[in-house]
Design an enzyme around this catalytic site. Structure first.
Site, PDB file in Angstrom:
ATOM      1  N   GLY A  81      37.655  35.193  47.296  1.00 52.67           N
ATOM      2  CA  GLY A  81      38.226  33.763  47.823  1.00 52.67           C
ATOM      3  C   GLY A  81      38.664  33.765  49.061  1.00 52.67           C
ATOM      4  O   GLY A  81      38.553  32.650  49.944  1.00 52.67           O
ATOM      5  N   SER A  82      39.268  35.032  49.539  1.00 56.14           N
ATOM      6  CA  SER A  82      39.856  35.107  51.096  1.00 56.14           C
ATOM      7  C   SER A  82      38.669  35.257  52.092  1.00 56.14           C
ATOM      8  O   SER A  82      38.733  34.507  52.880  1.00 56.14           O
ATOM      9  CB  SER A  82      40.643  36.148  51.270  1.00 56.14           C
ATOM     10  OG  SER A  82      41.638  36.425  50.422  1.00 56.14           O
ATOM     11  N   ASP A 187      42.492  28.261  42.699  1.00 55.65           N
ATOM     12  CA  ASP A 187      43.208  28.107  41.586  1.00 55.65           C
ATOM     13  C   ASP A 187      42.722  27.170  40.575  1.00 55.65           C
ATOM     14  O   ASP A 187      43.660  26.899  39.692  1.00 55.65           O
ATOM     15  CB  ASP A 187      44.755  27.885  41.917  1.00 55.65           C
ATOM     16  CG  ASP A 187      45.502  28.891  42.830  1.00 55.65           C
ATOM     17  OD1 ASP A 187      44.929  30.018  42.784  1.00 55.65           O
ATOM     18  OD2 ASP A 187      46.592  28.722  43.212  1.00 55.65           O
ATOM     19  N   SER A 208      37.765  31.393  44.226  1.00 53.40           N
ATOM     20  CA  SER A 208      37.654  32.857  43.945  1.00 53.40           C
ATOM     21  C   SER A 208      37.755  33.345  42.516  1.00 53.40           C
ATOM     22  O   SER A 208      37.986  32.651  41.447  1.00 53.40           O
ATOM     23  CB  SER A 208      39.174  33.180  44.183  1.00 53.40           C
ATOM     24  OG  SER A 208      39.548  34.449  43.818  1.00 53.40           O
ATOM     25  N   HIS A 213      41.715  34.691  37.784  1.00 51.97           N
ATOM     26  CA  HIS A 213      41.300  33.141  37.953  1.00 51.97           C
ATOM     27  C   HIS A 213      40.670  32.565  36.631  1.00 51.97           C
ATOM     28  O   HIS A 213      40.201  33.498  36.130  1.00 51.97           O
ATOM     29  CB  HIS A 213      40.651  33.210  39.534  1.00 51.97           C
ATOM     30  CG  HIS A 213      41.683  32.993  40.507  1.00 51.97           C
ATOM     31  ND1 HIS A 213      41.462  33.878  41.299  1.00 51.97           N
ATOM     32  CD2 HIS A 213      42.605  32.011  40.893  1.00 51.97           C
ATOM     33  CE1 HIS A 213      42.269  33.694  42.271  1.00 51.97           C
ATOM     34  NE2 HIS A 213      43.098  32.538  41.927  1.00 51.97           N
ATOM     35  N   ASN A 282      29.576  40.691  57.369  1.00 55.03           N
ATOM     36  CA  ASN A 282      28.954  40.869  56.059  1.00 55.03           C
ATOM     37  C   ASN A 282      29.862  40.698  55.154  1.00 55.03           C
ATOM     38  O   ASN A 282      30.972  41.480  54.730  1.00 55.03           O
ATOM     39  CB  ASN A 282      28.342  41.981  56.072  1.00 55.03           C
ATOM     40  CG  ASN A 282      27.540  42.538  54.658  1.00 55.03           C
ATOM     41  OD1 ASN A 282      27.509  41.510  53.671  1.00 55.03           O
ATOM     42  ND2 ASN A 282      27.154  43.550  54.567  1.00 55.03           N
TER      43      ASN A 282
HETATM   44  C1  PLP Z   1      45.009  29.526  46.383  1.00 53.01           C
HETATM   45  C2  PLP Z   1      44.516  30.775  46.684  1.00 53.01           C
HETATM   46  N1  PLP Z   1      43.687  30.699  47.584  1.00 53.01           N
HETATM   47  C3  PLP Z   1      43.008  31.880  47.957  1.00 53.01           C
HETATM   48  C4  PLP Z   1      43.165  33.140  47.321  1.00 53.01           C
HETATM   49  C5  PLP Z   1      42.416  34.384  47.572  1.00 53.01           C
HETATM   50  O1  PLP Z   1      41.525  34.750  46.644  1.00 53.01           O
HETATM   51  P1  PLP Z   1      40.853  36.403  46.657  1.00 53.01           P
HETATM   52  O2  PLP Z   1      41.835  37.251  45.986  1.00 53.01           O
HETATM   53  O3  PLP Z   1      39.304  36.208  45.740  1.00 53.01           O
HETATM   54  O4  PLP Z   1      40.808  36.918  48.009  1.00 53.01           O
HETATM   55  C6  PLP Z   1      43.869  33.070  46.125  1.00 53.01           C
HETATM   56  C7  PLP Z   1      44.197  34.410  45.415  1.00 53.01           C
HETATM   57  O5  PLP Z   1      44.696  34.436  44.349  1.00 53.01           O
HETATM   58  C8  PLP Z   1      44.755  31.716  45.710  1.00 53.01           C
HETATM   59  O6  PLP Z   1      45.280  31.609  44.822  1.00 53.01           O
END
Ligand code: PLP
Length: 432
Positions: A81-82, A187, A208, A213, A282
């Site tokens: 998600g990041s 979320d 994510s 999740h 990547n």
């Molecule tokens: C609102 C929100 N954005 C982004 C992320 C990041 O996702 P990831 O952990 O898959 O990098 C999270 C992670 O829990 C999140 O709660």
């Protein structure tokens, strides 16, 4: 042994071993837990024996399913998600501010750090608005920031925090057509805004698939976009920045591999596979992740219903008049898809920290509201930023809010134990 027998053996092993028992007071109830079933492990074992591990047919199938549930025409899978935030915001600023003449991106001070990091990584300054106690960004602050920063503002990114949707349509209107909106739906898979899936009013939205999740892909994420042009930019940024759009294992899908014209100053005949039209990364998803995500998304409706039901049950049991001076809960709604059950401590005789320590001490897992107020975080406090107002709400949520699980993996005895332990806290303090 043939392939089918091996897969069936793995399935049988998973069925026998993926069994969770609950012993009240002894088994820890994590704040968020994945829902892994034998069918998921079976799908993964098929990939293992397919001998092709970069993105392939399961990733395609997972993308198609995501297009269906998000209602968005284009879905690009990434590894978290990041990464999805990074790709979405990078693509958005390249489209909406190609010469990088603008300075600011609007966001919320309370939330997950990697919703905001890409603003800084792309060389922009975050303007933080406050969060309301229903976990939505403050619309009044958004409107005044748009007014004040005007043409220096390139767009906004907001999260549907903990699965409580904000009014995307309204924010879209406030931003106007020349500024982008990125919706972080990490979320909130299954939640709606103006009766449409979250992300519907944004230029880019993100998901994510981290285990806690709504569905998981071990790790993973996705970027949703609206047009062919936006989708190919997203895909290029997450595929090394290359111009070539062949999937792994494909070649010459454009039919112009050695005659591609838009090649900068590269020599004639240069291989399109190695023409880089963007500064990229990547961040691709693997076939294992795609397969797990595809297997899980088949049960999405069940997961979302279970989360809502668990939320409703906790709310029904904990929304008691004798608790009202001490805790504030968010009423369930038809549009939410809860990721957790937030509790705002409003008491003047105990703190959120006291209740968290009690629950953790009795094996009920808790989490704070992600980073709290980001401007208080060591990694963010010395970065350049602007704020609207005093961020009173964000400080309040940082100090007074935490959340407990509504995971589909909870059963009634677990939920009852969580409620019982909260009751016991009030009894131990002589408050009921
Ligand atoms: C609102 C929100 N954005 C982004 C992320 C990041 O996702 P990831 O952990 O898959 O990098 C999270 C992670 O829990 C999140 O709660």
């Amino acid at each position: 042994m043939d392939k089918t027998t091996i897969i069936e053996e793995i399935n049988r092993y998973a069925q026998e071993n993926l069994v969770h028992t609950f012993d009240p007071g002894k088994t820890y109830i994590p704040p968020a837990a994945p829902q892994l079933e034998a069918s998921d492990v079976k799908t993964l074992s098929e990939v293992l024996l397919q001998f092709w591990y970069t993105e392939y047919k399961y990733c395609r199938k997972f993308e198609k399913e995501l297009e269906r549930v998000t209602g968005k025409p284009h879905v690009s899978l990434v590894n978290s998600g990041s990464s999805a935030s990074l790709v979405a915001i990078t693509a958005a600023v390249r489209i909406f501010d190609p010469g990088h003449t603008k300075k600011y991106i609007l966001t919320c001070a309370t939330g997950f750090p990697t919703t905001v990091s890409p603003i800084i990584q792309n060389g922009y300054i975050p303007i933080y608005v406050d969060m309301n106690d229903d976990l939505t960004p403050n619309l009044f602050s958004i409107a005044s920031a748009i007014d004040f920063y005007d043409s220096a503002l390139v767009g906004a990114v907001f999260a549907h925090t903990l699965g409580f949707p904000f009014d995307e349509k309204k924010i879209r209107e406030l931003l106007g057509p020349d500024r982008f909106l990125v919706s972080d739906c990490c979320d909130a898979l299954g939640a709606t805004t103006s009766n449409l899936p979250v992300g519907s009013f944004s230029d880019f939205s993100t998901l994510s698939f981290f285990p806690s999740h709504h569905i998981m892909a071990a790790e993973g994420g996705a970027v949703m976009s609206n047009t062919d042009e936006h989708a190919s930019l997203v895909s290029s940024i997450s595929n090394w920045g290359r111009s070539c759009f062949c999937r792994p294992g494909e070649s010459n899908t454009c039919g112009k591999r050695f005659t591609w014209e838009d090649r900068g100053d590269l020599p004639e005949g240069w291989d399109h596979k190695y023409i880089f039209s963007e500064v990229g990364y990547n961040l691709k998803m693997t076939e294992f992740q795609g397969a797990l995500g595809y297997s899980q998304i088949q049960r999405l409706d069940k997961f979302v219903d279970a989360r809502k039901e668990n939320y409703q049950y906790l709310y029904g049991e904990l929304n008691r008049s004798e608790y009202h001076p001490h805790i504030h809960l968010i009423e369930p709604s038809s549009s939410f898809s809860p990721f957790g059950f937030p509790i705002l401590v409003t008491s003047d005789v105990f703190t959120a920290g006291d209740l968290i320590a009690w629950l953790e001490g009795h094996k009920v897992g808790t989490r704070r509201l992600f980073a709290g107020n980001l401007v208080r975080q060591p990694g963010f406090m010395n970065q350049r930023y602007a704020i609207v107002g005093d961020l009173y709400g964000s400080d309040m949520l940082m100090n007074q809010m935490f959340w407990i699980s509504v995971s589909p993996s909870l059963n009634r005895s677990m939920l009852n134990y969580m409620i019982y332990m909260i009751d016991q806290f009030f009894i131990s303090r002589g408050l009921v």
